[in-house]
Design a protein around this motif. Structure first.
Motif, PDB file in Angstrom:
ATOM      1  N   GLU A 170       0.711  -1.129  -0.204  1.00 47.92           N
ATOM      2  CA  GLU A 170      -0.147   0.147  -0.055  1.00 47.92           C
ATOM      3  C   GLU A 170       0.780   1.183  -0.036  1.00 47.92           C
ATOM      4  O   GLU A 170       1.670   1.536   1.031  1.00 47.92           O
ATOM      5  N   PRO A 171       0.828   2.027  -1.075  1.00 47.47           N
ATOM      6  CA  PRO A 171       0.551   1.733  -2.317  1.00 47.47           C
ATOM      7  C   PRO A 171       1.252   0.501  -2.954  1.00 47.47           C
ATOM      8  O   PRO A 171       2.211   0.221  -2.536  1.00 47.47           O
ATOM      9  N   ILE A 172       0.751   0.086  -4.198  1.00 48.14           N
ATOM     10  CA  ILE A 172       1.510  -1.086  -4.789  1.00 48.14           C
ATOM     11  C   ILE A 172       2.674  -0.474  -5.509  1.00 48.14           C
ATOM     12  O   ILE A 172       2.369   0.187  -6.358  1.00 48.14           O
ATOM     13  N   ILE A 173       3.774  -0.878  -5.142  1.00 48.84           N
ATOM     14  CA  ILE A 173       4.961  -0.398  -5.933  1.00 48.84           C
ATOM     15  C   ILE A 173       5.730  -1.760  -6.493  1.00 48.84           C
ATOM     16  O   ILE A 173       6.058  -2.596  -5.657  1.00 48.84           O
ATOM     17  N   CYS A 174       5.865  -1.871  -7.766  1.00 45.64           N
ATOM     18  CA  CYS A 174       6.441  -3.236  -8.122  1.00 45.64           C
ATOM     19  C   CYS A 174       7.860  -2.843  -8.512  1.00 45.64           C
ATOM     20  O   CYS A 174       8.483  -1.934  -8.507  1.00 45.64           O
ATOM     21  N   ARG A 175       8.592  -4.227  -8.574  1.00 47.59           N
ATOM     22  CA  ARG A 175      10.068  -4.206  -8.928  1.00 47.59           C
ATOM     23  C   ARG A 175      10.086  -3.810 -10.466  1.00 47.59           C
ATOM     24  O   ARG A 175       9.549  -4.410 -11.316  1.00 47.59           O
ATOM     25  N   TYR A 176      10.782  -2.825 -10.606  1.00 58.61           N
ATOM     26  CA  TYR A 176      11.404  -2.362 -12.265  1.00 58.61           C
ATOM     27  C   TYR A 176      12.862  -2.754 -12.515  1.00 58.61           C
ATOM     28  O   TYR A 176      12.811  -2.626 -13.754  1.00 58.61           O
ATOM     29  N   SER A 177      13.418  -3.321 -11.745  1.00 58.88           N
ATOM     30  CA  SER A 177      14.820  -3.451 -11.971  1.00 58.88           C
ATOM     31  C   SER A 177      15.500  -4.230 -10.777  1.00 58.88           C
ATOM     32  O   SER A 177      14.739  -4.355  -9.554  1.00 58.88           O
ATOM     33  N   TYR A 178      16.497  -4.820 -11.092  1.00 65.77           N
ATOM     34  CA  TYR A 178      17.212  -5.552  -9.906  1.00 65.77           C
ATOM     35  C   TYR A 178      18.232  -4.832  -9.116  1.00 65.77           C
ATOM     36  O   TYR A 178      18.985  -4.085  -9.739  1.00 65.77           O
ATOM     37  N   SER A 179      18.544  -4.995  -7.713  1.00 66.13           N
ATOM     38  CA  SER A 179      19.406  -4.306  -7.264  1.00 66.13           C
ATOM     39  C   SER A 179      20.479  -5.064  -6.709  1.00 66.13           C
ATOM     40  O   SER A 179      20.524  -6.272  -6.656  1.00 66.13           O
ATOM     41  N   PRO A 180      21.681  -4.354  -6.142  1.00 64.97           N
ATOM     42  CA  PRO A 180      22.726  -5.424  -5.726  1.00 64.97           C
ATOM     43  C   PRO A 180      22.559  -6.368  -4.631  1.00 64.97           C
ATOM     44  O   PRO A 180      23.364  -7.558  -4.437  1.00 64.97           O
ATOM     45  N   SER A 181      21.412  -6.045  -3.790  1.00 61.56           N
ATOM     46  CA  SER A 181      20.963  -7.033  -2.571  1.00 61.56           C
ATOM     47  C   SER A 181      20.333  -8.046  -3.142  1.00 61.56           C
ATOM     48  O   SER A 181      19.970  -9.085  -2.405  1.00 61.56           O
ATOM     49  N   ASP A 182      19.843  -8.223  -4.163  1.00 63.53           N
ATOM     50  CA  ASP A 182      18.970  -9.139  -4.530  1.00 63.53           C
ATOM     51  C   ASP A 182      19.682 -10.617  -4.742  1.00 63.53           C
ATOM     52  O   ASP A 182      20.964 -10.420  -4.788  1.00 63.53           O
ATOM     53  N   PRO A 183      19.185 -11.847  -4.475  1.00 64.77           N
ATOM     54  CA  PRO A 183      19.719 -13.212  -4.622  1.00 64.77           C
ATOM     55  C   PRO A 183      20.609 -13.332  -5.956  1.00 64.77           C
ATOM     56  O   PRO A 183      20.040 -12.922  -6.850  1.00 64.77           O
ATOM     57  N   ALA A 184      21.622 -14.028  -5.794  1.00 64.28           N
ATOM     58  CA  ALA A 184      22.525 -14.231  -7.101  1.00 64.28           C
ATOM     59  C   ALA A 184      21.530 -14.940  -8.088  1.00 64.28           C
ATOM     60  O   ALA A 184      21.831 -14.483  -9.351  1.00 64.28           O
ATOM     61  N   ILE A 185      20.457 -15.575  -8.118  1.00 66.04           N
ATOM     62  CA  ILE A 185      19.839 -16.321  -8.765  1.00 66.04           C
ATOM     63  C   ILE A 185      18.893 -15.350  -9.694  1.00 66.04           C
ATOM     64  O   ILE A 185      18.567 -15.716 -11.027  1.00 66.04           O
ATOM     65  N   TYR A 186      18.589 -14.373  -9.142  1.00 68.00           N
ATOM     66  CA  TYR A 186      18.001 -13.296  -9.595  1.00 68.00           C
ATOM     67  C   TYR A 186      18.714 -12.818 -11.058  1.00 68.00           C
ATOM     68  O   TYR A 186      18.295 -12.257 -12.007  1.00 68.00           O
ATOM     69  N   MET A 187      20.201 -12.663 -10.879  1.00 71.39           N
ATOM     70  CA  MET A 187      20.958 -12.179 -11.990  1.00 71.39           C
ATOM     71  C   MET A 187      21.021 -12.940 -13.278  1.00 71.39           C
ATOM     72  O   MET A 187      21.365 -12.290 -14.197  1.00 71.39           O
ATOM     73  N   VAL A 188      20.491 -14.205 -13.126  1.00 72.60           N
ATOM     74  CA  VAL A 188      20.369 -14.966 -14.261  1.00 72.60           C
ATOM     75  C   VAL A 188      19.281 -14.505 -15.210  1.00 72.60           C
ATOM     76  O   VAL A 188      19.525 -14.304 -16.443  1.00 72.60           O
ATOM     77  N   HIS A 189      18.173 -13.999 -14.786  1.00 70.47           N
ATOM     78  CA  HIS A 189      17.229 -13.374 -15.696  1.00 70.47           C
ATOM     79  C   HIS A 189      17.976 -11.967 -16.183  1.00 70.47           C
ATOM     80  O   HIS A 189      17.693 -11.874 -17.424  1.00 70.47           O
ATOM     81  N   LEU A 190      18.481 -11.249 -15.289  1.00 68.29           N
ATOM     82  CA  LEU A 190      18.728  -9.766 -15.736  1.00 68.29           C
ATOM     83  C   LEU A 190      20.033 -10.008 -16.576  1.00 68.29           C
ATOM     84  O   LEU A 190      20.132  -9.266 -17.760  1.00 68.29           O
ATOM     85  N   GLY A 191      20.911 -10.799 -16.477  1.00 67.97           N
ATOM     86  CA  GLY A 191      22.020 -11.204 -17.207  1.00 67.97           C
ATOM     87  C   GLY A 191      21.680 -11.617 -18.401  1.00 67.97           C
ATOM     88  O   GLY A 191      22.223 -11.130 -19.639  1.00 67.97           O
ATOM     89  N   ALA A 192      20.651 -12.545 -18.684  1.00 67.89           N
ATOM     90  CA  ALA A 192      20.280 -13.227 -20.163  1.00 67.89           C
ATOM     91  C   ALA A 192      19.513 -12.019 -20.876  1.00 67.89           C
ATOM     92  O   ALA A 192      19.622 -11.849 -22.059  1.00 67.89           O
ATOM     93  N   TYR A 193      18.700 -11.277 -19.900  1.00 64.18           N
ATOM     94  CA  TYR A 193      18.078 -10.185 -20.692  1.00 64.18           C
ATOM     95  C   TYR A 193      18.869  -9.161 -21.378  1.00 64.18           C
ATOM     96  O   TYR A 193      18.741  -8.457 -22.435  1.00 64.18           O
ATOM     97  N   LEU A 194      20.141  -8.645 -20.456  1.00 64.99           N
ATOM     98  CA  LEU A 194      20.787  -7.813 -20.915  1.00 64.99           C
ATOM     99  C   LEU A 194      21.620  -8.175 -22.048  1.00 64.99           C
ATOM    100  O   LEU A 194      21.981  -7.355 -23.068  1.00 64.99           O
ATOM    101  N   PHE A 195      22.134  -9.671 -22.127  1.00 63.17           N
ATOM    102  CA  PHE A 195      22.970 -10.135 -23.104  1.00 63.17           C
ATOM    103  C   PHE A 195      21.982 -10.036 -24.484  1.00 63.17           C
ATOM    104  O   PHE A 195      22.500  -9.681 -25.538  1.00 63.17           O
ATOM    105  N   CYS A 196      20.823 -10.407 -24.388  1.00 58.24           N
ATOM    106  CA  CYS A 196      19.837 -10.372 -25.519  1.00 58.24           C
ATOM    107  C   CYS A 196      19.670  -9.050 -26.131  1.00 58.24           C
ATOM    108  O   CYS A 196      19.559  -8.791 -27.426  1.00 58.24           O
TER     109      CYS A 196
END
Length: 340
Positions: A170-196
Motif C-alpha cells: 500500500e500503495p502497490i510499488i512493483c519491482r522495475y529493476s534488480y538491485s545489488p542486494s537481490d539473490p544471485a539467482i535473480y541475476m540469471v534473468h537480468l544477465g540473460a536479458y541484458l545479453f539479448c
C-alpha cells in the motif's frame, strides 16, 4: 515499456503534482499517437500482404507493427488492472503482469527488428542465396520462434529465477529493476536479458553497416542505369525497390537504438548500485515506450511518395507559379522533380 525506472523523491506537493502532470501527459500522448499510428500501419500492411503474401520484408514489418500495437494496448489497460489488484488485495498478480510486459514487449520488438535487419543484410549482400534462408513460411516460423524465445526468457521469474513481485502493498510499488542486494539467482534473468538486448543492438548495427554499404554501391549502379536501354530499366526499378526497403530498416535501427540503449544502461547501473538522476531514469522509460511509436513513423518516413506529397503541399502553401520547379531528393535516394 516501463516508465518508472526511478521514483519521485520527497519533494513538496507542488513539485510532485507538476512531475505527475508531465509524466502522465507524455505517457498518454505517446499512447494515443502510438496506438493510432500502429493501427493505421497494421491495416495498410495487412491489405498489402493480402495482395502480395510472398514479401518477406513486409511479413517482418507487419509482425513488428503488430507487436508494437499490442504492447501499447496492454500498457493502456494496465491502470484499470491496477485498481482491480488493489480491490482484490493481491498486488503480486498485477506486479507479475506489469513486470512481464515491461520486459517482454520491448525485447520482442527489438528481436523482430533484428531479424528484419538480418533479412535485409542477406537480401543485399547475398541475393543469390537469399531464397535458401528466407521464404514466407520460413519467415513466419522465424517470427514465432523469436517471440517464443523471448516469452520463455521473461517467464523464468515465475519459477523463482528473478522476480516481478511487489515490494510494498500500500500503495502497490512493483519491482522495475534488480538491485545489488537481490539473490544471485535473480541475476540469471537480468544477465540473460541484458545479453539479448545488447546482442540485438550489436547484430543490428553490423547488419545495417552492411546494408548501408550495399545501398551506396547500388546507388552508384543506379545512376549509371538511368540512361540505359529499356531492358535494363526493370533491373534498375528492382534495385530502387530494394534500396527503399533497406532504408526502412536503417531508419528503424536508428530509432530503436536511441530508444533502447538508455534503458539497458539504466538496468546495468541499477544492478551495480550506481545512483542515477531521476530525470535520466524517467527519460529512459519514456524512450522505451516511445520506441513503439517510432516504428510506424519510420515506416512512413521511408516512403518516397511521402516527401513528394509534403513538397506538393508546401508548393500549394507558398503559391508558386506553375513554371517554377523544385528538385527533390528524399530518403529513397532517387532524384525526382515536383512542379509547384
Amino acid at each position: 515499456m516501463d516508465t518508472n525506472f526511478s521514483s519521485v523523491g520527497d519533494s513538496d506537493d507542488a513539485t510532485s503534482n507538476l512531475n505527475a502532470t508531465v509524466i502522465y501527459t507524455s505517457l498518454y500522448t505517446i499512447l494515443l499517437f502510438g496506438i493510432v499510428f500502429n493501427l493505421i500501419a497494421s491495416i495498410f500492411l495487412y491489405k498489402y500482404l493480402k495482395r502480395r503474401p510472398d514479401e518477406n520484408h513486409i511479413i517482418l514489418l507487419f509482425s513488428l507493427i503488430v507487436v508494437d500495437l499490442v504492447s501499447l494496448c496492454i500498457f493502456a489497460i494496465r491502470t484499470p488492472l491496477y485498481y482491480l489488484a488493489v480491490f482484490l488485495i493481491n498486488p503480486n498478480v498485477w506486479c507479475n503482469f506489469v513486470g512481464f510486459t515491461n520486459f517482454t514487449f520491448p525485447l520482442s520488438s527489438g528481436a523482430i527488428w533484428t531479424l528484419m535487419s538480418f533479412e535485409r543484410c542477406v537480401a543485399l549482400s547475398m541475393p543469390f542465396r537469399y531464397a535458401n534462408y528466407f521464404q514466407p513460411k520460413k519467415t513466419k516460423r522465424y517470427v514465432v520462434a523469436t517471440l517464443a524465445l523471448v516469452v520463455f526468457l521473461n517467464s523464468i521469474p515465475f519459477v523463482g529465477i528473478g522476480s516481478y513481485d511487489a515490494l510494498l502493498d500500500e500503495p502497490i510499488i512493483c519491482r522495475y529493476s534488480y538491485s545489488p542486494s537481490d539473490p544471485a539467482i535473480y541475476m540469471v534473468h537480468l544477465g540473460a536479458y541484458l545479453f539479448c538486448g545488447w546482442s540485438e543492438v550489436f547484430i543490428g548495427a553490423v547488419c545495417n553497416i552492411v546494408v548501408v554499404y550495399q545501398i551506396y554501391k547500388m546507388s552508384k549502379v543506379n545512376l549509371v542505369g538511368v540512361n540505359q536501354t529499356q531492358e535494363n530499366r526493370s533491373q534498375v526499378k528492382n534495385m530502387e525497390s530494394e534500396m527503399n526497403i533497406a532504408r526502412t530498416a536503417v531508419i528503424i535501427f536508428v530509432g530503436f537504438t536511441c530508444c533502447w540503449v538508455p534503458v539497458l544502461i539504466v538496468l546495468m547501473f541499477k544492478r551495480l548500485g550506481i545512483p542515477l538522476p531521476d530525470v535520466f531514469g524517467f527519460a529512459a522509460g519514456q524512450l522505451l515506450l516511445a520506441n513503439h511509436l517510432v516504428d510506424p513513423i519510420s515506416f512512413v518516413l521511408a516512403r518516397p511518395g511521402f516527401y513528394k506529397f509534403i513538397l506538393s503541399k508546401f508548393c500549394i502553401f507558398i503559391n508558386r507559379s506553375p513554371s517554377e520547379s523544385i528538385t527533390l531528393t528524399g530518403t529513397s535516394g532517387l532524384q525526382g522533380s515536383t512542379t509547384c
